[in-house]
Design a protein around this motif. Structure first.
Motif, PDB file in Angstrom:
ATOM      1  N   ALA A 593      29.743  34.384  36.120  1.00 13.06           N
ATOM      2  CA  ALA A 593      30.025  34.742  34.729  1.00 13.06           C
ATOM      3  C   ALA A 593      29.952  36.242  34.514  1.00 13.06           C
ATOM      4  CB  ALA A 593      29.026  34.024  33.813  1.00 13.06           C
ATOM      5  N   GLU A 594      28.958  36.899  35.151  1.00 11.46           N
ATOM      6  CA  GLU A 594      28.828  38.352  35.005  1.00 11.46           C
ATOM      7  C   GLU A 594      30.030  39.056  35.636  1.00 11.46           C
ATOM      8  OE1 GLU A 594      25.716  41.966  36.235  1.00 11.46           O
ATOM      9  OE2 GLU A 594      25.211  39.846  36.620  1.00 11.46           O
ATOM     10  N   HIS A 595      30.477  38.571  36.778  1.00  9.76           N
ATOM     11  CA  HIS A 595      31.610  39.210  37.450  1.00  9.76           C
ATOM     12  C   HIS A 595      32.895  39.043  36.648  1.00  9.76           C
ATOM     13  CE1 HIS A 595      34.152  40.559  40.778  1.00  9.76           C
ATOM     14  NE2 HIS A 595      34.941  39.509  40.516  1.00  9.76           N
ATOM     15  N   VAL A 596      33.114  37.850  36.082  1.00  7.38           N
ATOM     16  CA  VAL A 596      34.362  37.583  35.362  1.00  7.38           C
ATOM     17  C   VAL A 596      34.313  38.139  33.958  1.00  7.38           C
ATOM     18  CG1 VAL A 596      35.889  35.730  34.540  1.00  7.38           C
ATOM     19  CG2 VAL A 596      34.789  35.549  36.784  1.00  7.38           C
ATOM     20  N   GLY A 597      33.094  38.202  33.365  1.00  6.46           N
ATOM     21  CA  GLY A 597      32.975  38.687  31.997  1.00  6.46           C
ATOM     22  C   GLY A 597      33.063  37.578  30.979  1.00  6.46           C
ATOM     23  N   LEU A 598      32.626  36.389  31.361  1.00  6.19           N
ATOM     24  CA  LEU A 598      32.625  35.246  30.457  1.00  6.19           C
ATOM     25  C   LEU A 598      31.238  34.616  30.461  1.00  6.19           C
ATOM     26  CD1 LEU A 598      35.975  33.542  31.559  1.00  6.19           C
ATOM     27  CD2 LEU A 598      35.639  34.967  29.536  1.00  6.19           C
ATOM     28  N   THR A 599      31.005  33.738  29.508  1.00  5.70           N
ATOM     29  CA  THR A 599      29.750  32.992  29.512  1.00  5.70           C
ATOM     30  C   THR A 599      29.848  31.865  30.520  1.00  5.70           C
ATOM     31  OG1 THR A 599      30.477  31.473  27.784  1.00  5.70           O
ATOM     32  CG2 THR A 599      29.448  33.544  27.075  1.00  5.70           C
ATOM     33  N   ARG A 600      28.684  31.420  31.002  1.00  8.64           N
ATOM     34  CA  ARG A 600      28.691  30.322  31.964  1.00  8.64           C
ATOM     35  C   ARG A 600      29.200  29.032  31.333  1.00  8.64           C
ATOM     36  NH1 ARG A 600      23.020  29.134  34.220  1.00  8.64           N
ATOM     37  NH2 ARG A 600      24.047  27.152  34.721  1.00  8.64           N
TER      38      ARG A 600
END
Length: 691
Positions: A593-600
């Protein structure tokens, strides 16, 4: 499987010794065949020399006879016969001609104009037509001057004995009166002097004379005179066809023919050879039987391995197919490698056993009966979902649904059909077979709403518009209008009214079915995803849970324009790239999620909608696919393969691998290596047939 290595080696040695024996026996038979061939060649050479020598002597004899005929043709007194004295002189000349050649039986002069014969050692015959020489006139027709004609063999009865002769007829030039010479050759004397000594053994040698057309002129068997070769009765009487040779006798236009029965001539050698062959055959049979018995023992480990590979391949195939049906993954090299025979029209049928059917003791028998019935017309894969439900995958050779349904129903008897509910999806290729499963599941869940008088539901046969009288307002047209106008309040009021708890069961089912049919039509290309959600709703909440159903329909309205049309490619590609780079390492969903920039939570929804699975399952499947490549193409240890693709322990790697493939990593490696060897062997076969 434990194997006694020492006993195994002893068996190999014994089999090698047995296999080594036939070459020695074959060599013995070969040596005997070489000796036999050399003997036959020697006999043939001797016979050929004898044939040529005898032919030369006979040719010289015939030349002497013909020279005499030519001398007579130029003898002027033969053409002038006016007085009796001249005739007597001619008879004396004829007598001298006979005495000069031992093979001449008679010489005669025929006067065609006065129709009389002057015969050596006899005298004058004034009426040839009433004599033994009545044939002469017909033989002379059409002859040219100085022509010499050889007649067919004739039989003369002389003092109760048949004598076989031929005649050489010569037409003399016309000098007042037309005359002919007739030189009669005694074939018996020729045979006795030249051929009798050669025909020493009736079963081996046979020499005789034929004309140019192959008709027998003279033969020791007088019944064969006038017959034709090569269909010689003599040859046909022999058990073994003889070797036939011939020498041309050009003077007479004949052939001297020899028949030699090589088989009888070399009967002792043939007999010994045949005994050796029989012995070799017997020994070979014994060796073959012993080798087969020994080979079966030696083959046990190989057979065990083959059976294990076969079982592993079948289990892998079933696991792959089942995962495709449930859409647990769609990309795998194993699909192309092991499921190449599935690339055609396929259909999924969900088979449900009625709950009232007692299956405590008859479960396996009914399953076997179902497979046996369908197996007559279809290739099927059967998967057990529960004690009461099976998923069937059927291979078709056409895409005609009506024909398929007819054939399937014809496969069952009435008793089996009464205990089953058949839910049929659409016809799809292998990679889209999940669509057929979703449609079959939808047909099972919803088909009973509009039809309660059948136990066969086919998705393509479910009506889009329910052909039943409208129960109560509002109408389905109002519902569609509210959706298209994005009127949320109107849509919510209509849904609450149509699915009110005050509705009867029949009205509720009708309105539910019409709502589902409407949304399927509106979702168009995304209908399979929608059907999957409908199936999940019915499975989790139940079809009669009005609150859950209404909530589902209202939520579909709120995100109708965005739910299935939003472009997730950007995020999907980022997640796929991250997993492809980091799969050997341990990482959490928070890291993704941190890498993509979205919430889990959003990533979980993304994977659920895009892949129909969770991120953990996707990661596990990706790692397994990478492990398959290493297992098939490298000799890396199983434990090292697991570590390299991101599994911390061998046991966990084996557990996950078997969960996704149906077999262990070791079994998969054996199966893949065996496939690679088969492919290499096929690639070495020349395509053009050259060695």
């Amino acid at each position: 499987m434990k194997i006694n290595i020492r006993a195994y080696h002893y068996r190999i040695v014994i089999i090698l010794l047995l296999v080594a024996m036939p070459p020695f026996l074959v060599a013995s038979v070969y040596s005997m065949n070489v000796f036999l061939k050399q003997t036959i060649d020697l006999v043939n050479s001797k016979n050929e020399n004898e044939l040529v020598r005898t032919g030369n002597f006979m040719e010289q004899t015939f030349e002497q006879i013909v020279d005499g005929v030519l001398a007579g043709m130029t003898n002027e007194p033969f053409t002038k016969m006016q007085f009796i004295v001249e005739k007597l002189q001619i008879i004396k000349s004829l007598n001298r001609a006979v005495n000069d050649n031992k093979y001449l039986d008679q010489v005669m002069l025929y006067n065609e104009d006065e129709d009389y014969l002057l015969v050596s050692n006899y005298g004058i015959i004034s009426d040839p037509q009433n004599s033994p020489y009545n044939w002469i006139k017909s033989e002379l027709k059409g002859m040219d001057n100085y022509q010499i004609k050889v007649t067919e063999t004739r039989s003369l009865n002389v003092q109760g004995h048949n004598k076989y002769v031929i005649s050489l007829l010569a037409k003399l030039p016309l000098r007042g009166q037309q005359s002919y010479l007739n030189y009669t050759v005694d074939l018996e004397k020729l045979y006795n002097d030249f051929l009798l000594r050669l025909n020493v053994d009736n079963g081996i040698y046979n020499y005789y004379l034929t004309d140019a057309a192959g008709r027998v002129v003279f033969h020791k068997d007088r019944e064969l005179l006038g017959t034709y070769l090569p269909q010689s009765p003599t040859a046909l009487k022999l058990k073994d066809q003889p070797v036939i040779s011939s020498y041309p006798l050009k003077t007479m236009g004949w052939n001297l023919v020899s028949e030699v029965n090589i088989h009888r001539l070399s009967s002792d050698v043939y007999k010994a050879r045949n005994q050796m062959i029989m012995f070799l055959t017997l020994i070979t049979l014994v060796i073959v039987v012993m080798t087969i018995l020994g080979a079966r023992q030696l083959y046990k480990p190989v057979r065990h391995l083959r059976l294990r590979l076969h079982d592993s391949e079948q289990l892998l195939k079933r696991t792959l197919v089942y995962n495709l049906i449930k859409e647990r993954f769609t990309e795998s090299a194993d699909i192309e490698r092991y499921l190449d025979d599935y690339h055609r029209d396929l259909v999924v049928v969900i088979l449900t056993i009625h709950s009232q059917t007692d299956m405590t003791t008859k479960d396996s028998s009914l399953t076997n009966e179902i497979e046996k019935s369908l197996g007559v017309k279809f290739e099927i894969d059967l998967f057990v979902e529960s004690d009461k439900q099976y998923v069937l995958l059927l291979k078709l050779d056409h895409d005609d649904m009506n024909r398929f349904i007819t054939d399937m129903l014809a496969s069952f008897n009435d008793q089996i059909l009464q205990n089953l509910t058949l839910s049929i999806g659409g016809i799809y290729p292998l990679k889209k077979i999940n669509n057929s499963y979703i449609e079959a599941l939808y047909a099972f869940n919803v088909g009973r709403i509009y039809s309660t008088d059948t136990n066969i539901y086919c998705y393509s046969k479910l009506p889009v518009d329910y052909q039943q009288k409208q129960m109560k307002d509002p109408t389905i047209d109002e519902l569609e209008l509210a959706i298209r106008q994005h009127n949320e309040k109107a849509y919510t009021d209509l849904i609450n009214t149509m699915l009110s708890e005050n509705r009867s069961v029949m009205e509720y089912n009708y309105n539910l079915y019409m709502n589902i049919s409407l949304l399927i039509k509106l979702y168009d290309q995304e209908s399979v995803k929608f059907l999957s959600e409908i199936n999940e709703l019915i499975t989790d909440k139940g079809i009669m849970n009005a609150a859950a159903v209404k909530h589902f329909f209202i939520s579909k309205f709120n995100n109708f324009n965005a739910d299935y049309q939003q472009d997730f490619n950007k995020y999907v590609q980022k997640v796929e790239q991250y997993i492809a780079e980091c799969y050997p390492n341990n990482f959490s969903m928070d890291d993704v999620a941190e890498h993509v920039g979205l919430t889990r939570q959003y990533i979980s929804q993304l994977f659920k909608k895009h892949y129909n699975t969770t991120l953990i399952d996707y990661l596990s499947q990706y790692r397994i696919e990478q492990a398959k490549l290493l297992l098939a193409d490298t000799k890396m240890k199983i434990n090292d393969v697991g570590s390299k693709v991101g599994f911390n322990s061998k046991s966990y790697f084996t557990k996950v691998f078997k969960l996704h493939t149906g077999i262990t990593p070791t079994e998969y490696r054996e199966l893949a290596w065996n496939r690679n060897k088969e492919a290499e062997s096929e690639s070495l076969i020349p395509l053009n047939g050259d060695g």
